[in-house]
Design an enzyme around this catalytic site. Structure first.
Site, PDB file in Angstrom:
ATOM      1  N   ASP A 216       0.724  -1.146  -0.092  1.00  0.00           N
ATOM      2  CA  ASP A 216       0.533  -0.190  -0.164  1.00  0.00           C
ATOM      3  C   ASP A 216       1.016   1.340   0.477  1.00  0.00           C
ATOM      4  OD1 ASP A 216      -2.678   0.931   0.796  1.00  0.00           O
ATOM      5  OD2 ASP A 216      -1.644   2.217   2.179  1.00  0.00           O
ATOM      6  N   GLU A 279       2.286  -0.306  -4.951  1.00  0.00           N
ATOM      7  CA  GLU A 279       1.031   0.329  -5.291  1.00  0.00           C
ATOM      8  C   GLU A 279       1.141   2.311  -5.393  1.00  0.00           C
ATOM      9  OE1 GLU A 279      -3.311   2.381  -3.883  1.00  0.00           O
ATOM     10  OE2 GLU A 279      -1.521   2.396  -2.671  1.00  0.00           O
TER      11      GLU A 279
END
Ligand code: NOJ
Length: 553
Positions: A216, A279
């Protein structure tokens, strides 16, 4: 529950050697996939029970958004304990079962890791609050004095991605940095404790048997020295389009070289590799490729592809640039159309007409699945689910909605629980008809449920199943890293993929009218009704508007 390393499966992917290079990876959003205990929130036992559905769909791997202990201020992306499962999702034993069952079915299992920030309830942050300014505990985060005579102004002009200032003041007068919600304090990656902790967290989940991590905010961990001002207040609008001192700093790469060594220690061949996908919202695919240089990560999401509209020239350009950038670092390109942060592609491409949206969504999916590399699917797209655009304010939970001035806060609309079966909500999402679901489903979803589409010729679900089966079976689809564009009329994209075992052509008509092209070969699959060779030109095929066709050629 045991802590033994679970052997990664050797089936489930066309190239067992480097399974991740062409894997189709299905994103499960745990709170919205399947609710095993009837509390209205999806959970791990619910997912385990539905794994056969994913195997039958034909994906290679499953990626789960966070299910760790969390106050859920950002749907689990605010982690209070990286080694615990939130009770709302189950227990660590449930996670262990889920990993084992996934492997038993020949699928791989990828988890999210959230290293940019934690929850304000994480014990380190609580300790930092208690210990006060200048303490070692505060150094694990970005605490600063404010500006202005009494320090009442934030330390710099950075904005939260969710809107408003990226700083919150604590009782003793210091401010802490949070690039997302105030409940998500950013870690200070100049602090060695943070490095050590995440090495340990990686090993914890690798020991449990996971096959990889989705990282993330992979581009956010390192901030520019001195946390310099940006100088204007248009930061959120320009995110991903301009360089900012809190994203995509060169220093992040050293972290990923370190993590790669850890991953490689768990397996490097014969299908045993543990992988990481970034990401990273970088301004260009070329910047994303930097995360995939030798010794760094395996994949990065292709957000430039995701944000490209239904436009032949624009898509062709992004496909070319993506393949060139990824081939230059010997990494697979990745392709994605939907996830839990963006408007579902059936609605994005609709231009106000749902029927057109679904037609284009199916065509877009077939085009994506024909490209070399790895593809990411988001739960529910295989049902053709549209975005739910009319959720009442009182049921919304996206923190971006409440912080107002940043993102438009529409992320709840793509997170509505899946319809599985039945005539009434929650349509089999939970065990009890008429039972709860954390977001309401539209009544019209009864016709879109898994049960309603299973075995129905032409349904979007059967179309996805077929597409994944053909993708797996056809040699020219599973291999290679290049495509050759085939000359085609305006508004049509056509490309060929070739291996020694065969050749394949994909044609997509992105224009609003039917177009006749020379029939490229034998029809394998089409996103709409296509009759090969039935054009006005006897040797031609009419490609309907907004359609993709796969050809063995
Ligand atoms: C990206 C995640 O996909 C999103 O859902 C989340 O809000 C932010 N990162 C912050 O963790």
């Amino acid at each position: 529950m045991t802590q033994n390393v679970t052997a990664a499966p050797t089936t489930g992917s066309p190239s067992a050697g480097e399974w991740w290079r062409d894997a189709v990876i299905y994103q499960v959003y745990p709170r919205s996939f399947a609710d095993g205990n009837g509390d209205g929130m999806g959970d791990l036992p619910g997912i385990t029970a539905r794994l056969p559905y994913l195997r039958d769909l034909g994906v290679d791997a499953v990626w789960l958004s966070p299910f760790y202990a969390s106050p859920q201020a950002d749907a689990g992306y605010d982690v209070a304990d990286y080694r615990a499962v939130d009770p709302v999702f189950g227990t660590l034993a449930d996670a262990d079962d889920l990993v084992r069952e996934t492997h038993a079915l020949g699928l791989r299992f990828i988890v999210d890791i959230v290293p940019n920030h934690c929850s304000d309830r994480h014990e380190w942050f609580q300790e930092a609050l208690r210990e006060g300014p200048g303490s070692a505990a505060r150094d694990r985060f970005h605490f600063r004095a404010g500006r202005g005579a009494d320090g009442a102004l934030p330390p710099n002009d950075w904005e939260s991605v969710f809107g408003g200032p990226a700083w919150t003041r604590v009782e003793d007068g210091q401010w802490y940095l949070h690039l997302f919600a105030a409940e998500q304090p950013d870690f200070n990656w100049d602090n060695q404790d943070v490095h050590d902790e995440f090495r340990s967290v990686l090993r914890f989940w690798l020991d449990l048997g996971v096959d990889g991590f989705r990282i993330d905010v992979a581009h956010g961990l390192v901030k520019a020295p001195g946390l310099p001002d940006i100088g204007h207040a248009e930061q959120v609008k320009l995110l991903g389009k301009q360089a900012v001192p809190y994203f995509d700093q060169d220093g992040v790469h050293e972290i990923y070289r370190d993590w790669r060594r850890i991953l490689d220690a768990y397996g490097t061949g014969n299908g045993t590799e543990r992988i990481a996908v970034a990401e990273a919202w970088t301004p260009t695919v070329e910047r994303s490729a930097l995360y995939l240089r030798r010794g760094e990560l395996h994949q990065a999401f292709n957000f430039e592809y995701l944000t490209t509209g239904w436009d032949a020239a624009a898509l062709r350009a992004v496909i070319d640039r993506s393949l060139a950038a990824m081939n230059a670092v010997d990494a697979p390109a990745t392709w994605v159309l939907s996830n839990h942060d963006v408007v579902r592609h059936a609605t994005r491409f609709a231009d106000g007409d749902e029927v057109r949206g679904l037609r284009r969504a199916r065509a877009a999916t077939l085009l994506m699945l024909a490209l070399p590399g790895s593809a990411y699917l988001y739960q529910g797209e295989e049902l053709g689910l549209p975005e739910v655009t009319e959720l009442p304010d009182e049921v919304r939970q996206d923190p971006a909605f409440f912080r107002g001035s940043g993102q438009d806060g529409t992320r709840d609309g793509c997170r509505v629980p899946l319809p599985w079966s039945g005539e009434r909500p929650p349509f089999g999402f939970g065990p009890v008809e008429g039972g709860p679901s954390w977001l309401p489903q539209p009544d019209s979803w009864k016709d879109l449920s898994v049960a309603a589409q299973t075995g129905v010729p032409g349904s979007t679900l059967e179309f996805y199943r077929r597409a994944l089966a053909v993708r797996r079976a056809h040699p020219a689809l599973g291999a290679g890293r290049d495509i050759a564009w085939v000359p085609s009329p305006e508004g049509v994209l056509a490309f060929r993929r070739t291996t020694s075992a065969g050749s394949f052509v994909c044609t997509t008509n992105l224009s609003a009218s039917p177009v006749t092209v020379p029939t490229p070969g034998t029809l394998l699959l089409a996103s709409a009704h296509v009759v090969p060779g039935a054009g006005p030109d006897a040797a031609g095929t009419v490609l309907p508007a907004d359609s993709t066709v796969w050809w063995a050629a």
